[in-house]
Write a protein that holds these residues in place. Sequence first.
Motif, PDB file in Angstrom:
ATOM      1  N   LEU A 513       0.710  -1.167   0.192  1.00 58.51           N
ATOM      2  CA  LEU A 513       0.153   0.191   0.109  1.00 58.51           C
ATOM      3  C   LEU A 513       1.022   1.375  -0.031  1.00 58.51           C
ATOM      4  CD1 LEU A 513      -2.835   1.225   0.239  1.00 58.51           C
ATOM      5  CD2 LEU A 513      -2.386   1.057   2.715  1.00 58.51           C
ATOM      6  N   ILE A 514       1.876   1.279   0.751  1.00 55.46           N
ATOM      7  CA  ILE A 514       3.016   2.317   0.808  1.00 55.46           C
ATOM      8  C   ILE A 514       3.388   2.775  -0.373  1.00 55.46           C
ATOM      9  CG2 ILE A 514       4.906   3.245   2.109  1.00 55.46           C
ATOM     10  CD1 ILE A 514       4.103   1.799   4.441  1.00 55.46           C
ATOM     11  N   VAL A 515       3.882   1.449  -1.029  1.00 52.98           N
ATOM     12  CA  VAL A 515       4.834   1.650  -2.439  1.00 52.98           C
ATOM     13  C   VAL A 515       3.769   2.006  -3.334  1.00 52.98           C
ATOM     14  CG1 VAL A 515       5.796   0.281  -4.323  1.00 52.98           C
ATOM     15  CG2 VAL A 515       6.169  -0.191  -1.787  1.00 52.98           C
ATOM     16  N   GLY A 516       2.518   1.634  -3.191  1.00 49.29           N
ATOM     17  CA  GLY A 516       1.408   1.818  -4.240  1.00 49.29           C
ATOM     18  C   GLY A 516       1.152   3.529  -4.159  1.00 49.29           C
ATOM     19  N   VAL A 517       0.921   3.961  -2.697  1.00 44.48           N
ATOM     20  CA  VAL A 517       0.824   5.431  -2.799  1.00 44.48           C
ATOM     21  C   VAL A 517       1.696   6.139  -2.987  1.00 44.48           C
ATOM     22  CG1 VAL A 517       0.433   7.216  -0.693  1.00 44.48           C
ATOM     23  CG2 VAL A 517      -0.837   5.146  -0.386  1.00 44.48           C
ATOM     24  N   LEU A 518       3.170   5.804  -2.761  1.00 40.12           N
ATOM     25  CA  LEU A 518       4.224   6.570  -3.110  1.00 40.12           C
ATOM     26  C   LEU A 518       4.399   6.720  -4.688  1.00 40.12           C
ATOM     27  CD1 LEU A 518       7.062   5.539  -0.485  1.00 40.12           C
ATOM     28  CD2 LEU A 518       5.766   7.745  -0.810  1.00 40.12           C
ATOM     29  N   ALA A 519       4.284   5.502  -5.357  1.00 37.19           N
ATOM     30  CA  ALA A 519       4.034   5.301  -6.995  1.00 37.19           C
ATOM     31  C   ALA A 519       3.099   6.341  -7.420  1.00 37.19           C
ATOM     32  CB  ALA A 519       3.998   3.856  -7.348  1.00 37.19           C
ATOM     33  N   GLY A 520       2.019   6.277  -6.841  1.00 39.61           N
ATOM     34  CA  GLY A 520       0.822   6.935  -7.323  1.00 39.61           C
ATOM     35  C   GLY A 520       1.088   8.277  -7.140  1.00 39.61           C
ATOM     36  N   GLY A 521       1.732   8.851  -6.057  1.00 37.83           N
ATOM     37  CA  GLY A 521       2.058  10.342  -5.745  1.00 37.83           C
ATOM     38  C   GLY A 521       3.177  10.689  -6.717  1.00 37.83           C
ATOM     39  N   PHE A 522       4.184   9.721  -6.932  1.00 34.55           N
ATOM     40  CA  PHE A 522       5.157  10.258  -7.956  1.00 34.55           C
ATOM     41  C   PHE A 522       4.679  10.442  -9.307  1.00 34.55           C
ATOM     42  CE2 PHE A 522       8.692   8.820 -10.593  1.00 34.55           C
ATOM     43  CZ  PHE A 522       9.629   9.810 -10.284  1.00 34.55           C
ATOM     44  N   TYR A 523       3.568   9.445  -9.658  1.00 37.45           N
ATOM     45  CA  TYR A 523       3.037   9.437 -11.115  1.00 37.45           C
ATOM     46  C   TYR A 523       2.216  10.558 -11.307  1.00 37.45           C
ATOM     47  CZ  TYR A 523       0.153   8.370 -14.893  1.00 37.45           C
ATOM     48  OH  TYR A 523      -0.319   8.340 -16.255  1.00 37.45           O
ATOM     49  N   GLY A 524       1.456  11.092 -10.114  1.00 35.22           N
ATOM     50  CA  GLY A 524       0.760  12.106 -10.179  1.00 35.22           C
ATOM     51  C   GLY A 524       1.658  13.543 -10.330  1.00 35.22           C
ATOM     52  N   ALA A 525       2.639  13.600  -9.220  1.00 36.48           N
ATOM     53  CA  ALA A 525       3.588  14.547  -9.485  1.00 36.48           C
ATOM     54  C   ALA A 525       4.148  14.735 -11.023  1.00 36.48           C
ATOM     55  CB  ALA A 525       4.715  14.570  -8.284  1.00 36.48           C
ATOM     56  N   ILE A 526       4.558  13.742 -11.544  1.00 34.66           N
ATOM     57  CA  ILE A 526       5.103  13.816 -13.183  1.00 34.66           C
ATOM     58  C   ILE A 526       3.940  14.219 -14.024  1.00 34.66           C
ATOM     59  CG2 ILE A 526       6.051  12.527 -14.887  1.00 34.66           C
ATOM     60  CD1 ILE A 526       7.292  10.558 -13.016  1.00 34.66           C
ATOM     61  N   PHE A 528       1.462  16.109 -13.169  1.00 35.17           N
ATOM     62  CA  PHE A 528       1.170  17.452 -12.940  1.00 35.17           C
ATOM     63  C   PHE A 528       2.228  18.331 -13.499  1.00 35.17           C
ATOM     64  CE2 PHE A 528       1.809  21.131 -10.086  1.00 35.17           C
ATOM     65  CZ  PHE A 528       0.517  21.718 -10.316  1.00 35.17           C
ATOM     66  N   LEU A 529       3.568  17.902 -13.359  1.00 32.23           N
ATOM     67  CA  LEU A 529       4.713  18.882 -14.060  1.00 32.23           C
ATOM     68  C   LEU A 529       4.555  19.076 -15.489  1.00 32.23           C
ATOM     69  CD1 LEU A 529       7.455  17.701 -11.605  1.00 32.23           C
ATOM     70  CD2 LEU A 529       6.518  19.830 -11.394  1.00 32.23           C
ATOM     71  N   LYS A 530       4.240  17.788 -15.994  1.00 33.85           N
ATOM     72  CA  LYS A 530       4.098  17.906 -17.575  1.00 33.85           C
ATOM     73  C   LYS A 530       3.119  18.755 -17.784  1.00 33.85           C
ATOM     74  CE  LYS A 530       6.134  13.375 -18.702  1.00 33.85           C
ATOM     75  NZ  LYS A 530       6.100  11.986 -19.410  1.00 33.85           N
ATOM     76  N   ARG A 531       1.913  18.590 -17.082  1.00 36.20           N
ATOM     77  CA  ARG A 531       0.685  19.505 -17.620  1.00 36.20           C
ATOM     78  C   ARG A 531       1.095  20.805 -17.428  1.00 36.20           C
ATOM     79  NH1 ARG A 531      -4.638  17.763 -14.588  1.00 36.20           N
ATOM     80  NH2 ARG A 531      -4.081  15.962 -16.154  1.00 36.20           N
ATOM     81  N   ARG A 532       2.019  21.277 -16.386  1.00 42.76           N
ATOM     82  CA  ARG A 532       2.410  22.774 -16.211  1.00 42.76           C
ATOM     83  C   ARG A 532       3.184  23.116 -17.331  1.00 42.76           C
ATOM     84  NH1 ARG A 532       2.429  25.244 -11.069  1.00 42.76           N
ATOM     85  NH2 ARG A 532       3.324  26.918 -12.166  1.00 42.76           N
ATOM     86  N   GLU A 533       4.296  22.284 -17.804  1.00 45.18           N
ATOM     87  CA  GLU A 533       5.109  22.572 -18.884  1.00 45.18           C
ATOM     88  C   GLU A 533       4.372  23.093 -20.291  1.00 45.18           C
ATOM     89  OE1 GLU A 533       7.966  19.835 -19.283  1.00 45.18           O
ATOM     90  OE2 GLU A 533       9.059  20.075 -17.162  1.00 45.18           O
ATOM     91  N   THR A 534       3.293  21.847 -20.238  1.00 39.27           N
ATOM     92  CA  THR A 534       2.369  22.113 -21.371  1.00 39.27           C
ATOM     93  C   THR A 534       1.505  23.451 -21.490  1.00 39.27           C
ATOM     94  OG1 THR A 534       1.968  19.665 -21.716  1.00 39.27           O
ATOM     95  CG2 THR A 534       0.769  21.030 -22.966  1.00 39.27           C
ATOM     96  N   GLU A 535       1.261  23.689 -20.124  1.00 46.39           N
ATOM     97  CA  GLU A 535       0.404  24.961 -20.196  1.00 46.39           C
ATOM     98  C   GLU A 535       1.280  26.195 -20.553  1.00 46.39           C
ATOM     99  OE1 GLU A 535      -1.438  24.843 -16.628  1.00 46.39           O
ATOM    100  OE2 GLU A 535      -2.846  23.474 -17.032  1.00 46.39           O
ATOM    101  N   LYS A 536       2.540  26.072 -19.835  1.00 48.52           N
ATOM    102  CA  LYS A 536       3.367  26.943 -20.249  1.00 48.52           C
ATOM    103  C   LYS A 536       3.661  27.318 -21.616  1.00 48.52           C
ATOM    104  CE  LYS A 536       5.750  27.147 -15.551  1.00 48.52           C
ATOM    105  NZ  LYS A 536       6.982  27.023 -14.953  1.00 48.52           N
ATOM    106  N   MET A 537       3.970  26.506 -22.240  1.00 47.13           N
ATOM    107  CA  MET A 537       4.471  26.208 -23.643  1.00 47.13           C
ATOM    108  C   MET A 537       3.273  26.837 -24.432  1.00 47.13           C
ATOM    109  SD  MET A 537       5.792  23.265 -25.999  1.00 47.13           S
ATOM    110  CE  MET A 537       4.271  22.263 -25.725  1.00 47.13           C
ATOM    111  N   TYR A 538       2.053  26.673 -24.232  1.00 49.61           N
ATOM    112  CA  TYR A 538       0.909  27.132 -25.079  1.00 49.61           C
ATOM    113  C   TYR A 538       0.721  28.441 -24.692  1.00 49.61           C
ATOM    114  CZ  TYR A 538      -0.889  22.628 -26.792  1.00 49.61           C
ATOM    115  OH  TYR A 538      -1.148  21.556 -27.450  1.00 49.61           O
TER     116      TYR A 538
END
Length: 542
Positions: A513-526, A528-538
Amino acid sequence: MATKLHHFAFLPILLPLLHLLTSSLTAVDAAKILGLFAHPSESHFAVMQSLMMELAKREHNVTVYSSHRLNERVENLKEVIIEPEFPFWKHLLEVTDSQTGGLQKLSQLAESSMQKSLAAVGATAVDYFLSNAAVQKLLRLPVKEFDYDLVIVDLFYTESLLAVGHFYNKPTVAIVSTNFESYMQHVLEQMVPAACSPNDYETYQPAMGYWQRLGAIRGCLSRRKQFVKSNWGAQEQLMRKHFAHFKGVNELNIATLQAELAILLLNSHVPLMTLRPLLANTIAAGGMHIRPPRELPWPIRRFLDESRAGVIYMNLGNEQHCGDIPKPLLHLLVNTLGKLKERVLWTCHDHTAMKDLPANFMVQHAVAQADILAHPHVRVFIMNGDLLSLQEGIVRHVPMIGVPIFRNEVRNMALAVRLGVGIQLNHDNLTEVSLKWALQALKEDSTYPLSIRQVGTAFRDRPLGAVETCMYWMDYVLRHQGGVQLKTLGIGMPSSQLHLFDLFMYYFAVALLIVGVLAGGFYGAIVFLKRRETEKMYSKLS
């Protein structure tokens, strides 16, 4: 001075009173004791015979059901003989298809095949015992008429006999007269993880690596699973067959019966037993079959007394008759030993069949082996590596030459070599040269007599002797409500709980569960960051 003497005048009166007071703390009224010994092995019964005779001599009323006779008359001892004796080894050879090769072929079976075969033949022997009319009459007694205070059984592929104590609500004492490690582990049920408490203590290395530990626990669990399936399964079928008239027999299992044991007496003791965890009701009392030596019959005593050059005593086991020993081995033994100046006393079941032996040979059967080994002229003991024989040789200080066949015999002789009390010869390539060398080594090397005296002293060095230890704990059970204080509640727990598998599953789930939460958080962070970069580029493009 007169006053002091006056005080001491009371001692003749006080001492008997004190003795009476202290002895009353441990005294046990005469009890009715039932012995059920279904295993037909004569060597096994030697242990039972010693204990049952001692109980009878202590004024308990003893009844014994067995295929062997006690050979002593005691007023308060009753014998019920199950005849004819079940041919255990003949059946074992048939089950394993080893009639042509005999014991040599039988000894080459894989460990798992041997355990399955022993379980099958053991169940057949118990079925034969329980089907006897006298035993059936005993089992059909109403509960109110079953007036025994204690039940004693020989525990070696005979677990269904424990049902007698269960259904009649009587404390049960079990005796294990052998040291088969893979069998003992299930009997003891130590509640210690297999990697910490392996089956083979003699070769156990504490500093095992990861994969070795993994292999040890997998092997242990596999053996336990097979044992439960082959032995316990067969014994539970016997219970349902012979105890069908008792309520609840279909729900009863062997694990429950073993958990109800009052005490378990082991015919082993240090230094012949490698130290291991033992529960409070598991009592190591090795050598319980060895009594003080008794006078030998006159012909045998004269044969031993007149041998000024010494005596070689030989007993190659009860599994086969001497006439069934392979002819090359038989000729080798007779020809080699027949040339010696020492006399040779040989114990054989078929002693009348042994013909044309050398002049220095004498063959006998009826005399107790431990009494023969106690004679001062006996210098060497040639045997098969049987545990009881090993104990008798050590207690009587007679160095041994072992010619083992089976795995347990090989382990016993390896122990004898390690302790410096004997020499092991290979059964398959025994030669006149090797046998003469072994005899010469035992006679001329002074380290063997010294070592065996040291080991014998250590073996006997305990608060009470072997028989006295057994008597004490049996009396303890009679005094204290069947020994309920000694029973451990955890006996019989499932392997998943014994080895904490169910608890580790919880920790594994939490970790997952902990690994799943961490993996989900890491995936969510990635994301989120990609979305922010895409928004800045547009935003720059607009």
